[in-house]
Design a protein around this motif. Structure first.
Motif: not given
Length: 158
Positions: A80, A84, A86, A93, A95
């Motif tokens: 995090n 956000q 990931l 990676w 989202s």
């Protein structure tokens, strides 16, 4: 012992050159043969059988029970950053989504949409202004050309 050269591999004859006999050739009394590196009598000691590394009976359990007992199911790696999330999936990676509350997410989406609409409006205004500028420039060039023609015409009359 005098007259012998003793090394880690054992006694070897004192000779400046040792050359192997060609394949298929017999050993002759005046020739020396190459000695193998470890000799014919080399045989390593047999290793003793290994003992069990652990006295635990977890190796006797089936895989699913071991995963539950030892916590071997890790899942996908996540991190995090600034709210956000990931996830690491298929070597990249990805989202995972916004971790904030739903109202904040809706507010940000609405603000993003407003900014996109404003950006589109400003682009339209810039296009209109460029069209107006090019039209005005063309008109001024025509007026300058007409003015030059009038000046030349008035000089001819005089």
């Amino acid at each position: 012992m005098p007259g012998e050269n003793i090394t880690a591999l054992g006694p070897q004859p004192q000779s400046c050159c040792v050359s192997p006999a060609p394949s298929g050739a017999r050993h002759r009394p005046g020739q020396q043969r190459a000695m193998p590196l470890f000799g014919n009598s080399f045989s390593p000691k047999k290793t003793p059988p290994r003992k069990w590394a652990s006295l635990s009976n977890l190796h006797l359990l089936d895989r699913s029970t071991r995963e539950v007992e030892l916590g071997l199911e890790y899942g996908t790696p996540t991190m995090n950053l600034a709210g956000q999330s990931l996830k690491f999936e298929n070597g990249h990676w990805v989202s995972g989504g916004f971790l904030g509350d739903r109202r904040e997410l809706q507010r940000l989406r609405k603000r993003n949409q407003q900014l996109e609409e404003e950006n589109n409006l400003l682009r339209l205004k810039v296009d209109i202004l460029l069209d107006m500028l090019s039209e005005t420039t063309a008109e001024s060039h025509l007026m300058e050309k007409e003015l030059e023609e009038l000046k030349q015409h008035s000089r001819r009359k005089k």
